[in-house]
Design an enzyme around this catalytic site. Structure first.
Site: not given
Ligand code: HSE
Length: 372
Positions: A37, A135, A162, A268, A275
């Protein structure tokens, strides 16, 4: 050889994808094109002993020359480019790590150890957009897919733990900075007998709450704490991450009329790239724990059972044990006191492998086989 365009290959998920493609010798089967990009015309790093001139990731003509595009560039890029390519008449295969297209009618969420037949049926009916799942959802199904496929799950809650990697590379770095700041704040207090643990704890708490504590990426302390909200906010009180569990699981499994109810809280924690999740599962029928373990163990080559024993659990069922591995261990399987049809389970898996890059890499192989 088929022309394969890679976009977002330099980021964290893209780098894991390239590494896995090298390990599995995927580059020997394809003619790769590296898109960028921001650095079109420059040269790529050495990939499988070659360097490539980077192509412009916004050049529709160059992109439409590809048989397959694999992107780990993120949803903003997907939202910008995908419909332009399709409107341009491009009929190639789009394999994407981002969430943008996951719930589209014309997309399939790919996790082939769990839904290969759905993927193959979709290819045969002309579907060309294949998207990696969330995920947490992918890792839950890699571990416990055997129970879902056997239609044993009436409902389940997945309470997640996570890792930082799910939020990106910058967040992983900031987690380590936070750990370092905590350690520095207590300095020599740790080894000085005159400081008791409560003094040290007070220093840590002051450090976590101080204006100097590094929180640019997380917004709040994660090290020494947890963050019980991931993603945006839904009107029903769920976080975005929590919403995905039921929606994506049922889409991956192809459950059209008999969706399984799933919910839970997503949290988290200060792990790096694995995870974990604790599940409560209500079974449709009372079956023996050994039968449950066999279904989980045999459902794919990567799910393994950790016996519900302290030593085996602490040794094998943690982010520290699982990081960098494709194995998805499942343990803490036991009947709960609540009733005979309620079982618990705990699973941990590498968020960057089965949670992100590996389903995309395998989807490329499936498309290549299909096109041959
Ligand atoms: N949304 C996930 C997380 C990562 O924040 O951990 C991508 O699936």
């Amino acid at each position: 050889m088929r022309k394969i365009g890679l976009v977002g290959w330099r980021g964290m998920v893209g780098s894991v994808l390239r590494k896995r493609m090298l390990e599995e010798k995927d580059f020997e089967l394809i003619e790769p094109f590296f898109f960028t990009t921001s650095q079109a015309g420059q040269t790529s790093p050495v990939v499988a002993d070659e360097v490539y001139t980077l192509l412009d990731a916004y050049d529709l003509k160059a992109l439409t020359d590809m048989d397959v595009i694999i992107t780990c560039q993120g949803s903003e890029y997907t939202n910008d480019i995908h419909s332009k390519l399709r409107n341009f008449g491009w009929k190639g295969y789009w394999i994407d790590a981002a969430s943008a297209l996951r719930m589209n009618d014309q997309s399939v969420i790919v996790l082939d150890p769990v839904n290969l037949s759905l993927i193959q049926e979709s290819l045969a009916t002309g579907i060309r957009d294949f998207i990696g799942g969330n995920c947490t959802v992918s890792l839950m199904l890699m571990g416990l897919g055997g129970l879902f496929k056997a239609n044993l799950v009436e409902w389940a809650t997945a309470m997640t733990y996570q890792a930082a990697s799910g939020a990106g590379a910058k967040n992983m770095l900031e987690l380590i900075h936070q750990m370092g700041a905590i350690s520095s704040s207590v300095g020599t207090q740790l080894d000085s007998p005159e400081f008791g643990i409560l003094d040290i704890d007070e220093t840590v708490t002051q450090c976590l709450r101080s204006a100097e504590f590094p929180v640019d990426s997380w917004g709040f302390p994660l090290a020494g704490s947890i963050l019980p909200w991931i993603g945006d906010a839904k009107e029903n009180g769920q976080s975005g991450e929590e919403w995905k569990n039921e929606a994506e699981t049922n889409k991956i499994l192809g459950n059209i009329e008999s969706a399984v109810s799933l919910d839970g809280l997503c949290v988290r924690i200060g792990a790096m790239r694995c995870h974990s999740q604790a599940l409560t599962i209500k079974l449709r029928k009372d079956i023996a724990i050994t039968d449950i373990e066999n279904l989980i163990d045999e459902s794919n080559s990567w799910s393994t059972i950790v016996p519900n024993e302290k030593d085996a659990t602490l040794e094998g069922l943690t982010p520290a044990a699982v990081a960098g591995s494709l194995t998805v261990p499942v343990g803490r399987i036991r009947r709960m006191n609540i009733g005979r049809r309620y079982i618990s389970a705990f699973t941990a898996g590498d968020q960057l492998l089965w949670g992100a890059a590996e389903p995309l890499r395998r989807m490329l192989r499936i498309v290549l086989d299909y096109l041959d």
